[in-house]
Design an enzyme around this catalytic site. Structure first.
Site, PDB file in Angstrom:
ATOM      1  N   THR A 179       0.929  -1.173   0.120  1.00  0.00           N
ATOM      2  CA  THR A 179       0.158   0.072   0.074  1.00  0.00           C
ATOM      3  C   THR A 179       0.701   0.881  -0.134  1.00  0.00           C
ATOM      4  O   THR A 179       0.445   2.308  -0.079  1.00  0.00           O
ATOM      5  CB  THR A 179      -0.868  -0.059   1.320  1.00  0.00           C
ATOM      6  OG1 THR A 179       0.030   0.186   2.285  1.00  0.00           O
ATOM      7  CG2 THR A 179      -2.035  -1.142   1.248  1.00  0.00           C
ATOM      8  N   LYS A 180       2.195   1.223   0.126  1.00  0.00           N
ATOM      9  CA  LYS A 180       2.774   2.282   0.175  1.00  0.00           C
ATOM     10  C   LYS A 180       2.981   3.173  -1.117  1.00  0.00           C
ATOM     11  O   LYS A 180       2.441   2.774  -2.357  1.00  0.00           O
ATOM     12  CB  LYS A 180       4.154   1.992   0.431  1.00  0.00           C
ATOM     13  CG  LYS A 180       4.573   1.381   1.897  1.00  0.00           C
ATOM     14  CD  LYS A 180       4.045   2.242   2.905  1.00  0.00           C
ATOM     15  CE  LYS A 180       4.093   1.525   4.471  1.00  0.00           C
ATOM     16  NZ  LYS A 180       4.815   0.855   4.963  1.00  0.00           N
TER      17      LYS A 180
END
Length: 366
Positions: A179-180
Site C-alpha cells: 500500500t505504500k
C-alpha cells in the site's frame, strides 16, 4: 466501494517480472543492485542496502548502529508496531517521546528530556507521508553523540527544507509494502552515507557472508528478491507523478472539508512537501458523531475509511506484558480522533466528489 488503498501495477511491472523469470536469477542479483543504486541516487545518499521488508530494514539499521541489550531508543508512540518491535528484537528498550498535535510526529520540543545515559539512538517516524521536524532532533542527537535513524517507511517522496525524507538523519529505512507510495510487494531499503554502517548492514542482510560460505558474523536471511527489485525499478520511475497526484487529491479533499466544523484535515508546513501516504482527518468534540461512527457510515456509503492506529504503542498488550511503559498525553488524546480517507492515485475527481458528499451528509444530516 472506493478502496482506502490500492497498489498500482500494470504492464511495465509485468514485463519486468517476466524478464527476471526468464533470466533464471531470482534473488539478490543485478536487479537488486540496480534498484539499490537508483533508489539511493533518488534520495541523495551514498549507500543503499535492499532487504526483504521495512521491518528488516529497521532491525538491521539498529544493529549496524550498535543497538544492543540494555540500550534505549527514543521513538514516537503513534506509528506502526514495527518501530517498537525492531528495537525490542535487538534486546533494547523503546522509550517514548510524545507527538505534535497537528502533525502527529515526534515533538522536537520534547526530545531532550527523555535522553539518558542509556539512550543510544533517536528514531523519528515520518508518519502518513509527512516528515518530522528534523533539525532540532538532529541537533539534540549531536549534542549527545547518538545517531538519528529515520523510519521513513511511510514517506516516499516527502521533503523537508528541500531535502528528501531518508536524507535527514544518519541512516534511514524505507518499506515497499503493497500500500505504500511505491511498492515491491514486500521489500525494504536502508540508506546511509556511512561506509561502516553500510558494510555491516550488507553483512547482516546475508548471514554475515563476505563471500560464498565465508561468514564473519551471525546475520540473517533478509535478502530482497530479483522480482521485488524489478518491480521497484519500474515503480520508482513513477513515484514523482504518483506523489503529485496524491498531493492534488489531498488539496481537493482539504478544500472540500473547509467549513465543516469539528473535522481537521492534515496540515503541511511551509518547509515540507507532504507525500500523503495517508490522508488523516482529526475529529474534534464539536463534530456531532464519534470517530468510529464516522468510519462506519462512510464505509456503508461505499467510501473506504478506517481509524488510524488504535492506541499509542505502549498500550498494546505485547508491550504492556513486557512492562514497557509510556505517558504521552497528546498521543492519547489525538489517537481516538483520527480516521483516514482515500487519497491514492486511483482516486479521481469523481471519487473525490463522492467522498466529500458522503462526509457532508454525515456532518449535516437532513
Amino acid at each position: 466501494m472506493i478502496p482506502i488503498a490500492r497498489p498500482i501495477l500494470g504492464n511495465d511491472e509485468l514485463a519486468a517480472v517476466k524478464e527476471v523469470l526468464a533470466s533464471g536469477m531470482l534473488t539478490q542479483g543485478p536487479k537488486v543492485t540496480a534498484f539499490e543504486d537508483a533508489f539511493t541516487k533518488d534520495i541523495g545518499r551514498k549507500h543503499g542496502i535492499a532487504v526483504a521488508n521495512g521491518t528488516a530494514a529497521l532491525h538491521i539499521a539498529l544493529l549496524a548502529h550498535g543497538i544492543v541489550a540494555g540500550a534505549e531508543v527514543l521513538i514516537p508512540p503513534v506509528t506502526f508496531f514495527a518501530t517498537a518491535s525492531s528495537v525490542l528484537v535487538c534486546g533494547a528498550k523503546p522509550a517514548f517521546v510524545d507527538v505534535d498535535r497537528n502533525g502527529y510526529n515526534m515533538d522536537p520540543a520534547k526530545v531532550t528530556s527523555p535522553i539518558t545515559r542509556k539512550t543510544m539512538a533517536i528514531m523519528p517516524v515520518h508518519l502518513y507521508g509527512q516528515t518530522t521536524d528534523m533539525e532540532p532532533i538532529v541537533e539534540a542527537a549531536k549534542e549527545h553523540s547518538i545517531p538519528v535513524i529515520e523510519d521513513a517507511a511511510q514517506a516516499h517522496g516527502a521533503e523537508y527544507h528541500g531535502r528528501k525524507a531518508g536524507n535527514l538523519g544518519d541512516t534511514a529505512c524505507f518499506s515497499f509494502y503493497a500500500t505504500k507510495n511505491m511498492t515491491t510487494g514486500e521489500g525494504g531499503m536502508i540508506v546511509t552515507d556511512n561506509d561502516e554502517i553500510a558494510e555491516k548492514a550488507r553483512l547482516l542482510r546475508d548471514h554475515g557472508q563476505v563471500s560464498k560460505y565465508q561468514h564473519v558474523l551471525v546475520g540473517y536471511n533478509y535478502r530482497m528478491t530479483e522480482i521485488a527489485a524489478a518491480i521497484g525499478l519500474v515503480q520508482l520511475q513513477k513515484l514523482d507523478g504518483w506523489v503529485k497526484q496524491r498531493r492534488a487529491n489531498a488539496a481537493a479533499l482539504t478544500k472540500g472539508l473547509e467549513g465543516i466544523d469539528g473535522l481537521v484535515p492534515p496540515s503541511e508546513g511551509n518547509w515540507m512537501v507532504h507525500s500523503y501516504y495517508q490522508y488523516i482527518v482529526r475529529r474534534e468534540d464539536s463534530f456531532p458523531i464519534s470517530r468510529d461512527e464516522i468510519v462506519r457510515l462512510l464505509t456503508e456509503d461505499g467510501i473506504g475509511s478506517r481509524p488510524s492506529y488504535p492506541m499509542p504503542l505502549y498500550q498494546q498488550k505485547a508491550l504492556r506484558d513486557l512492562r514497557i511503559r509510556g505517558r504521552c498525553p497528546v498521543a492519547e488524546d489525538v489517537v481516538p480522533r483520527l480516521f483516514e480517507l482515500p487519497v491514492h492515485p486511483g482516486v479521481g475527481p469523481a471519487e473525490i466528489e463522492r467522498i466529500l458528499a458522503a462526509v457532508e451528509r454525515i456532518a449535516r444530516p437532513a
